[in-house]
Design an enzyme around this catalytic site. Structure first.
Site, PDB file in Angstrom:
ATOM      1  CB  CYS A  60      -0.920  -0.002   1.219  1.00 17.62           C
ATOM      2  SG  CYS A  60      -2.002   1.445   1.275  1.00 17.62           S
ATOM      3  CD  GLU A 109      -2.607  -1.800  -3.830  1.00 21.23           C
ATOM      4  OE1 GLU A 109      -1.779  -1.468  -4.718  1.00 21.23           O
ATOM      5  OE2 GLU A 109      -2.319  -1.925  -2.637  1.00 21.23           O
TER       6      GLU A 109
END
Length: 221
Positions: free
Chosen positions: A2, A103
């Site tokens: 992330c 993402e």
């Protein structure tokens, strides 16, 4: 992995801070990227506190700050054995408050998705450390990731650890050895996720604007 997230000064973020006894507000900030200074919640000497840290962990034993290795994420599976993370995992755990994270999925290029809880703010599990001495100290942190839940894997194989409300106090408590908290790091969702494809402008970390949806999203439970 992330590598970007967002903070929005809204009732959800304020409610999370209030739940942890934090009487401060967070500035709305979009497309936060590694090495930037970020707000972090940790257990301080006089109680739970909010402070700012560099989002790229610098181990206390490092000779000097470096970006040679990607230290903005820490894999949950290896925390207890990692030279960089095992000490912070024992006693120096923290929470990165977030409204959503970004993402990417490989489609026609890299397509970003904005991911948030359908209700409430995210309490992302992290670790912190302190490098240096005196006026040259650096407080830094890393965000913990784990295997994605099945419904999320078509987006990415990993996801940040999203802590349940009833785990937060334990997670921050330095008197609890981190190894006993491994169940907190299992693949789990604290609630349904809203996943929305957004404009690729935010692929550049220099763009600090609200991610703009480009299509209808989906709910992952």
């Amino acid at each position: 992995m992330c590598g970007r997230y967002n903070i929005i000064d809204d009732p959800a973020i304020r409610d999370l801070l209030a739940y942890l006894g934090i009487r401060q507000y967070l500035q709305t900030t979009y497309n936060i990227a590694p090495t930037e200074m970020v707000p972090v919640i940790r257990q301080g000497e006089s109680g739970v506190e909010l402070c700012r840290m560099r989002w790229w962990l610098v181990p206390s034993w490092a000779k000097e700050p470096s970006t040679q290795y990607a230290m903005f994420n820490a894999r949950a599976e290896g925390l207890a054995e990692s030279r960089a993370f095992r000490h912070p995992f024992k006693r120096q755990r923290c929470i990165l408050p977030a409204s959503s994270f970004i993402e990417w999925r490989k489609e026609d290029g890299k397509q970003p998705y904005d991911i948030r809880l359908r209700e409430g703010a995210l309490a992302l599990a992290g670790l912190w450390d302190c490098w240096g001495e005196g006026s040259e100290t650096i407080l830094s942190c890393t965000m913990i990731t784990t295997d994605a839940v099945p419904g999320f894997r078509h987006i990415h194989s990993r996801m940040p650890v999203m802590l349940e409300r009833d785990m937060l106090q334990q997670w921050l408590n330095p008197e609890i050895d981190g190894r006993s908290l491994m169940p907190c790091l299992m693949s789990n969702l604290p609630g349904p996720l809203q996943v929305v494809p957004v404009d690729t402008r935010i692929n550049s970390s220099r763009v600090k604007e609200k991610p703009e949806p480009i299509a209808a999203g989906e709910i992952i439970e």
